[in-house]
Design a protein around this motif. Structure first.
Motif, PDB file in Angstrom:
ATOM      1  N   GLY A  21       0.749  -1.254   0.000  1.00  0.00           N
ATOM      2  CA  GLY A  21       0.000   0.000   0.000  1.00  0.00           C
ATOM      3  C   GLY A  21       0.769   1.286   0.000  1.00  0.00           C
ATOM      4  O   GLY A  21       0.605   2.090  -0.893  1.00  0.00           O
ATOM      5  N   CYS A  22       1.564   1.526   1.000  1.00  0.00           N
ATOM      6  CA  CYS A  22       2.144   2.838   1.127  1.00  0.00           C
ATOM      7  C   CYS A  22       3.370   2.979   0.241  1.00  0.00           C
ATOM      8  O   CYS A  22       3.908   4.048   0.093  1.00  0.00           O
ATOM      9  CB  CYS A  22       2.497   3.139   2.581  1.00  0.00           C
ATOM     10  N   GLY A  23       3.842   1.903  -0.325  1.00  0.00           N
ATOM     11  CA  GLY A  23       5.078   1.933  -1.091  1.00  0.00           C
ATOM     12  C   GLY A  23       4.861   2.280  -2.545  1.00  0.00           C
ATOM     13  O   GLY A  23       3.827   2.790  -2.933  1.00  0.00           O
TER      14      GLY A  23
ATOM     15  N   PHE B 274      -2.237  -3.175   6.662  1.00  0.00           N
ATOM     16  CA  PHE B 274      -2.094  -2.035   7.564  1.00  0.00           C
ATOM     17  C   PHE B 274      -0.617  -1.810   7.838  1.00  0.00           C
ATOM     18  O   PHE B 274       0.218  -2.711   7.668  1.00  0.00           O
ATOM     19  CB  PHE B 274      -2.917  -2.195   8.854  1.00  0.00           C
ATOM     20  N   HIS B 275      -0.280  -0.573   8.200  1.00  0.00           N
ATOM     21  CA  HIS B 275       1.129  -0.188   8.395  1.00  0.00           C
ATOM     22  C   HIS B 275       1.182   0.999   9.362  1.00  0.00           C
ATOM     23  O   HIS B 275       0.144   1.503   9.779  1.00  0.00           O
ATOM     24  CB  HIS B 275       1.765   0.154   7.040  1.00  0.00           C
ATOM     25  N   PHE B 276       2.387   1.454   9.641  1.00  0.00           N
ATOM     26  CA  PHE B 276       2.587   2.397  10.755  1.00  0.00           C
ATOM     27  C   PHE B 276       3.462   3.590  10.349  1.00  0.00           C
ATOM     28  O   PHE B 276       4.330   3.469   9.479  1.00  0.00           O
ATOM     29  CB  PHE B 276       3.251   1.668  11.923  1.00  0.00           C
ATOM     30  N   HIS B 277       3.188   4.723  11.004  1.00  0.00           N
ATOM     31  CA  HIS B 277       4.008   5.924  10.806  1.00  0.00           C
ATOM     32  C   HIS B 277       4.456   6.448  12.165  1.00  0.00           C
ATOM     33  O   HIS B 277       3.715   6.382  13.139  1.00  0.00           O
ATOM     34  CB  HIS B 277       3.199   7.015  10.095  1.00  0.00           C
ATOM     35  N   LEU B 278       5.659   7.007  12.191  1.00  0.00           N
ATOM     36  CA  LEU B 278       6.205   7.604  13.419  1.00  0.00           C
ATOM     37  C   LEU B 278       6.919   8.904  13.077  1.00  0.00           C
ATOM     38  O   LEU B 278       7.829   8.861  12.252  1.00  0.00           O
ATOM     39  CB  LEU B 278       7.169   6.618  14.093  1.00  0.00           C
TER      40      LEU B 278
ATOM     41  N   SER C  14       2.931  10.482  14.216  1.00  0.00           N
ATOM     42  CA  SER C  14       1.688  10.395  13.454  1.00  0.00           C
ATOM     43  C   SER C  14       1.788  11.300  12.233  1.00  0.00           C
ATOM     44  O   SER C  14       2.530  12.282  12.227  1.00  0.00           O
ATOM     45  CB  SER C  14       0.498  10.822  14.303  1.00  0.00           C
ATOM     46  N   GLU C  15       1.039  10.969  11.183  1.00  0.00           N
ATOM     47  CA  GLU C  15       0.988  11.833  10.003  1.00  0.00           C
ATOM     48  C   GLU C  15      -0.050  12.920  10.216  1.00  0.00           C
ATOM     49  O   GLU C  15       0.218  14.093   9.964  1.00  0.00           O
ATOM     50  CB  GLU C  15       0.670  10.986   8.761  1.00  0.00           C
ATOM     51  N   HIS C  16      -1.255  12.553  10.678  1.00  0.00           N
ATOM     52  CA  HIS C  16      -2.253  13.573  10.986  1.00  0.00           C
ATOM     53  C   HIS C  16      -1.866  14.271  12.288  1.00  0.00           C
ATOM     54  O   HIS C  16      -1.284  13.657  13.187  1.00  0.00           O
ATOM     55  CB  HIS C  16      -3.647  12.948  11.106  1.00  0.00           C
TER      56      HIS C  16
ATOM     57  N   LEU D 175      -1.464   4.406  13.038  1.00  0.00           N
ATOM     58  CA  LEU D 175      -1.737   3.164  12.313  1.00  0.00           C
ATOM     59  C   LEU D 175      -2.656   3.485  11.139  1.00  0.00           C
ATOM     60  O   LEU D 175      -3.630   4.222  11.307  1.00  0.00           O
ATOM     61  CB  LEU D 175      -2.432   2.187  13.279  1.00  0.00           C
ATOM     62  N   HIS D 176      -2.337   2.960   9.959  1.00  0.00           N
ATOM     63  CA  HIS D 176      -3.202   3.109   8.787  1.00  0.00           C
ATOM     64  C   HIS D 176      -3.690   1.742   8.331  1.00  0.00           C
ATOM     65  O   HIS D 176      -2.877   0.893   7.947  1.00  0.00           O
ATOM     66  CB  HIS D 176      -2.433   3.776   7.629  1.00  0.00           C
ATOM     67  N   LEU D 177      -5.012   1.574   8.347  1.00  0.00           N
ATOM     68  CA  LEU D 177      -5.597   0.337   7.829  1.00  0.00           C
ATOM     69  C   LEU D 177      -6.198   0.659   6.462  1.00  0.00           C
ATOM     70  O   LEU D 177      -7.124   1.478   6.355  1.00  0.00           O
ATOM     71  CB  LEU D 177      -6.665  -0.193   8.787  1.00  0.00           C
TER      72      LEU D 177
ATOM     73  N   LEU E  43      -3.314   9.177  -0.826  1.00  0.00           N
ATOM     74  CA  LEU E  43      -2.262   8.346  -0.249  1.00  0.00           C
ATOM     75  C   LEU E  43      -1.226   9.313   0.325  1.00  0.00           C
ATOM     76  O   LEU E  43      -0.993  10.377  -0.251  1.00  0.00           O
ATOM     77  CB  LEU E  43      -1.593   7.486  -1.319  1.00  0.00           C
ATOM     78  N   THR E  44      -0.589   8.968   1.417  1.00  0.00           N
ATOM     79  CA  THR E  44       0.422   9.861   2.006  1.00  0.00           C
ATOM     80  C   THR E  44       1.824   9.499   1.548  1.00  0.00           C
ATOM     81  O   THR E  44       2.809  10.019   2.070  1.00  0.00           O
ATOM     82  CB  THR E  44       0.372   9.837   3.549  1.00  0.00           C
ATOM     83  N   THR E  45       1.912   8.596   0.583  1.00  0.00           N
ATOM     84  CA  THR E  45       3.196   8.216  -0.014  1.00  0.00           C
ATOM     85  C   THR E  45       3.058   8.288  -1.526  1.00  0.00           C
ATOM     86  O   THR E  45       1.935   8.232  -2.044  1.00  0.00           O
ATOM     87  CB  THR E  45       3.577   6.777   0.373  1.00  0.00           C
TER      88      THR E  45
END
Ligand SMILES: [Zn+2]
Length: 272
Positions: free
Chosen positions: A20-22, A134-138, A140-142, A153-155, A221-223
């Motif tokens: 997903g995010c890639g 689902f995947h993770f950001h550090l 948070s993005e929001h 966490l993004h599902l 998408l944030t990527t």
């Protein structure tokens, strides 16, 4: 070929379609449509959160990433409580998750957990989406009122017509989430092309708060390729992980968040 070998191979193939995010986003279809006029190698354009390939540069890295700078409905955003519009037409989302076989991968951008079963549903405004990964950001993005949570966490869900809905869950430091340990004990420190099958099953519901009231807005998408038309649902209530659980992710990805993007003319609604 042993069963075990097949188990490892299958998610790897699945991933090339769904990571997903890639680079291989769930909006692969849109990317594939554009691909006809673009060299195939463009799909493997390197991007990151640091230096010359950081978010400020994504749009310059590949013509498929242009939306990252030209888009008008980008994610993430800063959610200002005072500006959120309570919308009585919005009913809370319905989440129907169940224990599922999963595999876990370090894709070089985040830790991603892939779900191959079709048993995990999200219903938003009468439309049903199936959980893909689902995947993770550090951190948070929001942001909420200008503040990051420790993680997010993004599902990522997809509907039958190919549209995406992402459920975002803010993660604060606090009590341990014991459900997470099943995944965190298999956390891959090194980037790999192959996902690792997690023994037994995992219920993604264990990663959600009890209260599913949410902020809603239309974003992207944030990527890369920052594709728009994504229905965002950011839960108002955070969950907690222990500082140790957060540190374990931070040791692999010290920061993997895209900065907040202009909200522009968009409105953020809430279902209260
Ligand atoms: Zn994400």
């Amino acid at each position: 070929m042993s069963n075990r070998r097949f188990q490892i191979l299958f998610p790897a193939i699945f991933l090339t379609v769904l990571a997903g995010c890639g680079n291989n986003s769930p909006n692969h279809d849109a990317a594939a449509a554009k691909e006809a006029s673009v060299p195939a190698a463009a799909h493997h354009t390197h991007w990151s959160y640091e230096g010359d390939t950081s978010p400020e540069h994504w749009a310059e890295l590949d013509q498929l990433f242009t939306t990252c700078s030209t888009g008008s409905a980008q994610s993430p955003v800063n959610i200002l409580h005072d500006k959120v519009k309570e919308d009585e037409r919005l009913s809370p989302v319905k989440v129907e998750y169940s224990p599922s076989p999963v595999s876990i991968i370090n894709n070089g951008h985040t830790i991603q957990v892939n779900i191959s079963s079709k048993d995990n549903k999200l219903t938003v405004e009468g439309k049903t989406y199936l959980l893909q990964q689902f995947h993770f950001h550090l951190p948070s993005e929001h942001e909420v009122d200008g503040k990051h949570a420790e993680m997010e966490l993004h599902l990522v869900h997809k509907s039958e017509d190919g549209s995406l809905a992402v459920l975002g869950v803010l993660i604060h430091s606090g009590s341990e989430n014991t459900v997470l340990n099943k995944l965190w004990s298999a956390l891959p420190a090194e980037e790999s092309a192959e996902a690792i099958v997690v023994d037994g099953s995992f219920d993604p519901a264990g990663l959600l708060p009890a209260d599913l009231h949410s902020f809603r807005y239309q974003g992207s998408l944030t990527t890369p390729p920052c594709t728009e038309g994504v229905q965002w649902i950011v839960l108002e209530n955070p969950v907690t992980w222990s500082a140790e659980q957060i540190a374990k992710f931070a040791a692999i990805f010290p920061h993997d968040n895209r900065p907040v993007q202009p909200l522009g003319s968009r409105e953020i609604g809430s279902d209260e």
